[in-house]
Design an enzyme around this catalytic site. Structure first.
Site, mmCIF file in Angstrom:
data_model
loop_
_atom_site.group_PDB
_atom_site.id
_atom_site.type_symbol
_atom_site.label_atom_id
_atom_site.label_comp_id
_atom_site.label_asym_id
_atom_site.label_seq_id
_atom_site.Cartn_x
_atom_site.Cartn_y
_atom_site.Cartn_z
ATOM 1 N N SER A 92 13.492 -63.700 17.175
ATOM 2 C CA SER A 92 12.622 -62.973 16.247
ATOM 3 C C SER A 92 12.482 -61.530 16.717
ATOM 4 O O SER A 92 12.980 -61.158 17.781
ATOM 5 C CB SER A 92 11.250 -63.656 16.177
ATOM 6 O OG SER A 92 10.651 -63.693 17.454
ATOM 7 N N GLY B 151 14.086 -56.945 13.742
ATOM 8 C CA GLY B 151 13.963 -55.832 12.804
ATOM 9 C C GLY B 151 14.339 -56.183 11.379
ATOM 10 O O GLY B 151 14.852 -55.327 10.650
ATOM 11 N N LYS C 80 28.744 -65.331 20.747
ATOM 12 C CA LYS C 80 28.488 -66.759 20.528
ATOM 13 C C LYS C 80 27.110 -67.018 19.890
ATOM 14 O O LYS C 80 26.995 -67.876 19.003
ATOM 15 C CB LYS C 80 28.618 -67.538 21.829
ATOM 16 C CG LYS C 80 28.588 -69.053 21.660
ATOM 17 C CD LYS C 80 29.773 -69.536 20.811
ATOM 18 C CE LYS C 80 31.064 -69.436 21.589
ATOM 19 N NZ LYS C 80 32.226 -69.954 20.826
ATOM 20 N N CYS D 79 -12.700 -46.889 10.568
ATOM 21 C CA CYS D 79 -13.414 -48.143 10.362
ATOM 22 C C CYS D 79 -14.406 -48.374 11.504
ATOM 23 O O CYS D 79 -15.403 -47.668 11.605
ATOM 24 C CB CYS D 79 -12.435 -49.294 10.176
ATOM 25 S SG CYS D 79 -13.188 -50.751 9.413
ATOM 26 N N ARG E 194 -16.848 -55.502 6.834
ATOM 27 C CA ARG E 194 -18.022 -56.174 6.273
ATOM 28 C C ARG E 194 -19.322 -55.526 6.759
ATOM 29 O O ARG E 194 -20.407 -55.926 6.365
ATOM 30 C CB ARG E 194 -18.020 -57.672 6.570
ATOM 31 C CG ARG E 194 -17.925 -58.089 8.005
ATOM 32 C CD ARG E 194 -18.190 -59.615 8.157
ATOM 33 N NE ARG E 194 -17.467 -60.421 7.210
ATOM 34 C CZ ARG E 194 -16.276 -60.987 7.426
ATOM 35 N NH1 ARG E 194 -15.669 -60.802 8.584
ATOM 36 N NH2 ARG E 194 -15.697 -61.725 6.516
ATOM 37 N N HIS F 91 -9.397 -47.199 5.727
ATOM 38 C CA HIS F 91 -8.196 -47.123 6.573
ATOM 39 C C HIS F 91 -7.161 -46.192 5.931
ATOM 40 O O HIS F 91 -6.286 -46.644 5.184
ATOM 41 C CB HIS F 91 -7.582 -48.511 6.740
ATOM 42 C CG HIS F 91 -8.374 -49.441 7.586
ATOM 43 N ND1 HIS F 91 -8.088 -49.696 8.906
ATOM 44 C CD2 HIS F 91 -9.478 -50.185 7.305
ATOM 45 C CE1 HIS F 91 -8.953 -50.549 9.412
ATOM 46 N NE2 HIS F 91 -9.814 -50.868 8.449
ATOM 47 N N GLU G 77 -4.629 -44.909 7.227
ATOM 48 C CA GLU G 77 -3.288 -45.142 7.759
ATOM 49 C C GLU G 77 -2.444 -46.023 6.844
ATOM 50 O O GLU G 77 -1.213 -45.974 6.894
ATOM 51 C CB GLU G 77 -3.355 -45.762 9.163
ATOM 52 C CG GLU G 77 -3.841 -47.197 9.251
ATOM 53 C CD GLU G 77 -5.349 -47.346 9.368
ATOM 54 O OE1 GLU G 77 -5.817 -48.409 9.812
ATOM 55 O OE2 GLU G 77 -6.059 -46.392 9.003
#
Length: 536
Positions: free
Chosen positions: A14, A17, A191, A382, A463, A508, A510
């Protein structure tokens, strides 16, 4: 033209990319004039990543319509500039929940519910959903994890079925694998890639294109060997060598003709490759920048993916301000009054990062005090904004026990839970999520940063909020509330106008910064950092 589907799978390991390859391919097809979208299918059983630890899974990215999603959707948006939605993010939890809810309603009329066909049918429905709602030429679907993961098997079976149902001209598989280099032997090894493809073939899927992730240049002979053993055309074996920046990947893929190969395999004329003019201009600016500014990230998650969108937003703004940006992570748990000067002095600016929970909060408050009293450009996002408010209340207003009710009981709850949140007991997907409108105070620094706009829309994930009972006291003492949601009267932006650049946002920003359209607040922040820096 009828919608065509491209499935991106991964093998060997994993984190190779797949998200960047998906975003790069989407960018190339988009640059050719095609209408595209990119979606992520994650095999984990969580409904969404909103409750996952960022140290394990990276940041939680929020779409404009309020869906908590995988960070790869951030890559999709930053590369293509297309707003994704809740339909672009699917998990096993969502799939099973949908099927179980229908079973409880009796929709299946007494049938035994099975992985095949009921789960796979729901996966296929979700794959096709975006194109059923709006005209799309290409839908790129990234499957999370690797083909060896047991939880991913229903997705691969659904892909196998769809490829047969749609036909080769409408469905295609791009498989990303890894070619490791064994230093002791001085050799690149194919392989693992061969084994990965054989696993995929054993599931009934023959990949049409292979993308080989590598740290070293792959020779033509090596790629020919891979093609031979994997039943793939040699010109359809693409290498994805490590590059200095993820933003160079679309150009690398374009130079190797990844988009052209896929178009030809799907019965379309490739024509001339896309020029990628604005994208290349961005890369040129990155290359031309010679001076460096140093930005501190004050947070508790010591993992770059935990603040991925912030890091990329800073990089975008640095590039367009003709600077290289070097970010320095400062763990707020380890930040004290004794070491704050040592850790923060010399920075051109700092970002006080978002987060949840009490861990590392006092360090963020200490950082906010240091930057405010030393007039260092500071951007609180935030929870970062909330810690700026708490610090100001304690050290300027004189409320010694001022705090957020998220952290401790206090007689001065300058940050308190939103009324709409107080009766909610479940954690997942229950915060204030997605885009909300904000009205800016004219001539404030935030107003100027947004190009003198009065109304903006930004994405939220929180929240707790600024307690309006203290608004007058803050304003009188010099921290101005310059952005307010007009419907709920929630304070969205605070700033101290007497300082160089000291702004906190409840939202946020970003999430909205892209390669070709950097976010205006980050642009303004980086400019202030440059203006306040003495450079050699």
């Amino acid at each position: 033209m009828e919608t065509k589907y491209i499935f991106i799978t991964g093998g060997v390991a994993s984190s190779l990319g797949k998200g960047i390859i998906s975003a790069s391919l989407g960018k190339l097809l988009q640059a050719r004039g095609y209408r595209i979208t990119i979606q992520k299918f994650d095999p984990y059983i969580n409904i969404d990543p909103g409750t996952l630890n960022p140290n394990e899974h990276g940041e939680c990215y929020v779409t404009a319509d309020g869906m908590e999603t995988d960070l790869d959707l951030g890559h999709y948006e930053r590369f293509t500039g297309i707003e994704t939605t809740r339909d672009n993010s699917v998990t096993t939890g969502q799939i099973y929940l949908s099927v179980i809810e229908r079973e409880r309603r009796g929709d299946y009329l007494g049938k035994t519910i099975q992985v095949v066909p009921h789960i796979t049918d729901e996966i296929k429905r979700r794959i096709l959903l975006n194109a059923s709602k709006r005209p799309l030429d290409f839908v790129i679907t990234e499957i999370g994890g690797t083909i060896g993961d047991i939880e991913g098997q229903p997705y691969l079976e659904a892909i196998r079925q769809l490829r047969w149902e749609l036909g080769p001209a409408k469905a295609l598989n791009v498989h990303l694998t890894y070619v490791p280099y064994l230093a002791a032997a001085g050799e690149l090894k194919t392989k693992p890639t061969q084994t990965s493809v054989k696993q995929l073939q054993g599931l009934g899927i023959q990949p049409e294109v292979l993308v080989l992730r590598t740290e070293h240049e792959l020779s033509h002979d090596l790629r020919a060997k891979v093609a031979h053993f994997c039943n793939v055309d040699v010109d359809s074996v693409i290498q994805s060598q490590d590059l200095p920046s993820i933003y160079e990947v679309p150009v690398n893929m374009r130079n190797q003709g990844l988009d052209a190969i896929i178009l030809k395999k799907m019965g379309l004329e490739a024509g001339d490759p896309p020029s990628l003019g604005p994208w290349r201009h961005f890369l040129e600016l990155r290359t031309q920048a010679t001076q460096t500014i140093h930005i501190g990230l004050i947070g508790k998650y010591d993992l770059q993916d935990a603040y991925k969108s912030i890091l990329e937003s800073i990089a975008h703004a640095g590039t367009y301000n003709h600077r290289k940006v070097k970010t320095h992570f400062i763990n707020s748990e380890q930040l004290t009054r004794e070491n704050v000067d040592e850790l923060l002095s010399g920075l051109s600016g700092m970002v006080i990062c978002p987060g949840f929970g009490i861990r590392g909060i006092e360090g963020k408050i200490i950082a906010a005090e240091y930057s405010r009293t030393h007039d260092i450009p500071t951007f609180g996002i935030c929870m970062g904004m909330q810690t700026m408010v708490v610090e100001f209340a304690r050290n300027v207003l004189g409320y010694g026990d001022a705090n957020s009710t998220e952290f401790a009981p206090t007689s001065h709850p300058v940050i308190d839970m939103m009324e709409a949140q107080k009766n909610i007991t479940q954690m997942g997907g229950t915060m204030r999520l997605g885009c909300y409108e904000c009205e800016l105070v004219e001539n404030s620094r935030a107003y100027q940063a947004y190009g003198n706009k009065t109304f903006i829309r930004e994405r939220h994930r929180h929240r707790y909020e600024f307690n309006n009972q203290y608004l007058s006291a803050f304003e009188t003492a010099g921290m101005k509330c310059v952005g307010v949601n007009p419907a709920a009267h929630l304070v969205e932006i605070v700033e101290v106008p007497t300082l160089k650049w000291y702004i906190g946002t409840q939202f946020h920003p970003e999430y909205s910064s892209t390669v070709l359209h950097p976010h205006p607040l980050f642009m303004s922040f980086i400019k202030a950092c440059i203006d306040g820096t003495v450079e050699a």
